[in-house]
Scaffold this motif. Structure first.
Motif, PDB file in Angstrom:
ATOM      1  N   VAL A  16       0.780  -1.375   0.096  1.00 31.54           N
ATOM      2  CA  VAL A  16       0.118  -0.056   0.063  1.00 31.54           C
ATOM      3  C   VAL A  16       0.834   1.430  -0.060  1.00 31.54           C
ATOM      4  CG1 VAL A  16      -1.865   1.216   1.146  1.00 31.54           C
ATOM      5  CG2 VAL A  16      -2.017  -1.134   1.253  1.00 31.54           C
ATOM      6  N   GLY A  21      -2.533   5.903  -0.336  1.00 29.46           N
ATOM      7  CA  GLY A  21      -3.299   4.527  -0.040  1.00 29.46           C
ATOM      8  C   GLY A  21      -3.567   3.502  -0.998  1.00 29.46           C
ATOM      9  N   LEU A  23      -3.228   0.558  -3.436  1.00 27.60           N
ATOM     10  CA  LEU A  23      -2.686  -0.857  -3.402  1.00 27.60           C
ATOM     11  C   LEU A  23      -2.061  -1.085  -4.510  1.00 27.60           C
ATOM     12  CD1 LEU A  23      -4.101  -3.679  -1.697  1.00 27.60           C
ATOM     13  CD2 LEU A  23      -3.198  -4.287  -3.891  1.00 27.60           C
ATOM     14  N   SER A 111     -10.984   2.600  -2.628  1.00 28.15           N
ATOM     15  CA  SER A 111     -10.831   2.406  -1.320  1.00 28.15           C
ATOM     16  C   SER A 111     -11.553   1.094  -0.780  1.00 28.15           C
ATOM     17  CB  SER A 111     -11.250   3.634  -0.549  1.00 28.15           C
ATOM     18  OG  SER A 111     -12.565   3.824  -0.619  1.00 28.15           O
ATOM     19  N   ILE A 114      -9.919  -1.903  -2.080  1.00 29.91           N
ATOM     20  CA  ILE A 114      -8.760  -2.207  -1.153  1.00 29.91           C
ATOM     21  C   ILE A 114      -8.955  -3.046   0.144  1.00 29.91           C
ATOM     22  CG2 ILE A 114      -6.906  -0.995  -0.172  1.00 29.91           C
ATOM     23  CD1 ILE A 114      -6.840   1.080  -2.426  1.00 29.91           C
ATOM     24  N   GLN A 118      -7.718  -6.539   1.313  1.00 26.61           N
ATOM     25  CA  GLN A 118      -6.958  -6.748   2.496  1.00 26.61           C
ATOM     26  C   GLN A 118      -7.804  -7.784   3.373  1.00 26.61           C
ATOM     27  OE1 GLN A 118      -6.996  -2.620   3.609  1.00 26.61           O
ATOM     28  NE2 GLN A 118      -4.849  -2.546   3.005  1.00 26.61           N
TER      29      GLN A 118
END
Length: 374
Positions: A16, A21, A23, A111, A114, A118
């Motif tokens: 990241v 931010g 990835l 986001s 991402i 994760q």
């Protein structure tokens, strides 16, 4: 036939960016050469080949550069009219070949996606256009029904699980091709194991029954094929047997034709004997022979249809009462000539020569009477 295909791989390593931010995934394998199963919406499984000459071409490799990354597969190809809706990131411009694999870097900018990555959503599935050519063959011992040509990658989707479950997911640094298309966003799929050809295979639970039925149908078809193959072999043997008989018949026909041709030539030679002057000579010879034979056989003998040999044999028989039919023509000719040279008094119907001389009343010249035959 040009189709859309979806192949799956797993995000191997990611990082990241501390400032944005975003990835970033490096050197991820998204496709490799090989033979892979695809399940259509009808449930039919086909084996399709990605051959080196098709996947590792400059055109196919370059098509992986700067392509949208999506959250699951969209229901349509990604283009400028729908990128706001579907695009969650972008592949880099460094697509390249590594052994038998196609690899590329990518960056995820959304986001929400991402966070899902994760949280464990880490499989990648490429969506691409290809011409599926129905051509059978084998590649590294694997048989295939069709080959993918003119491969062009449209997007790379992040998905929870490939259509066939984890038994066909990409692990480590390899890439595994998977199955068809209509994956719904956020849908998880249960898997189960079934036994095919003596081996346990993991498939989607919802597909298990259909695959087992297809396998049973395939075995039934194989049985039918074996029976048909046996019938074909039997018919082939029968055909070869008949062909052998036909060859023998042809030999007989050829021999008969050869004899007919020989007789035809013989007939033509005989006909030549009776053409033009030859015919006149043959008639004269026959009339002369009849005159020679008649004194021995008498006026009552029927000369019609008799050959020279038959006439001479009849004259000899009448003169010496012997049958010389078994003798050669030369012998018969010589014997006939001998009886002609004998005393004419022995000839049947011959009365001799009258010696009385008559005086012609006009010129007083003597004249002899002609022979008189009975």
């Amino acid at each position: 036939m040009n189709l859309t295909r979806y192949d799956t791989a797993t995000i191997n390593k990611f990082s990241v960016d501390s400032q944005t931010g975003f990835l970033h995934v490096s050197n991820v394998p998204i496709a490799r050469v090989g033979v892979f199963p695809y399940i259509g919406k009808s449930g039919q499984i086909t084996m399709e080949a990605k051959l080196p000459d098709d996947l590792l071409t400059d055109s196919a490799v370059e098509s992986a550069n700067s392509k949208p990354v999506t959250d699951d597969h969209p229901q349509e190809s990604v283009n400028v009219t729908n990128t706001n809706r579907y695009m969650k990131g972008l592949t880099a411009n460094n697509a390249h070949v590594d052994g038998d694999k196609l690899k590329v870097d990518m960056t995820i900018t959304d986001s929400a996606l991402i966070k899902e990555i994760q949280g464990g959503k880490q499989e990648l599935s490429i969506g691409f256009q290809t011409d599926v050519v129905p051509v059978k063959g084998t590649f590294k011992g694997m048989a295939y029904d069709s080959a993918q040509k003119n491969i062009q990658i449209n997007h790379v989707a992040v998905v929870k699980r490939g259509r066939a479950g984890h038994s066909v997911r990409l692990t480590g640094d390899s890439a595994e091709m998977v199955i068809d298309d209509s994956q719904e966003k956020g849908t998880s799929m249960e898997t189960t194991k079934i036994r095919l050809d003596g081996a346990d295979v993991t498939v989607a639970t919802t597909d298990a029954e259909r695959i087992l039925k297809l396998d049973a149908d395939n075995k039934a078809n194989n049985s039918k094929i074996a029976k048909l193959d046996a019938q074909i072999k039997a018919l082939t043997a029968e055909r070869d047997k008949l062909k052998g008989g036909a060859d023998a018949n042809k030999k007989s026909l050829d021999e008969a034709q050869a004899k007919a041709d020989s007789l035809e030539k013989e007939l033509a030679a005989e006909k030549k004997k009776f053409e033009g002057d030859a015919l006149d000579q043959a008639i004269a010879d026959r009339m002369a022979l009849i005159d020679e034979v008649k004194p021995y056989v008498g006026d009552s003998f029927d000369f019609k249809g008799k050959s020279p040999k038959e006439m001479k044999l009849e004259a000899i028989s009448k003169t010496d009462s012997v049958d010389l039919s078994a003798k050669s023509d030369d012998y018969i000719d010589a014997y006939f000539d001998s009886i002609k040279n004998r005393n004419n008094s022995g000839v049947v119907g011959y009365t001799g020569i009258e010696t009385n001389v008559k005086t012609d009343s006009v010129d007083n010249k003597p004249a002899k009477d002609r022979y008189h035959l009975a």
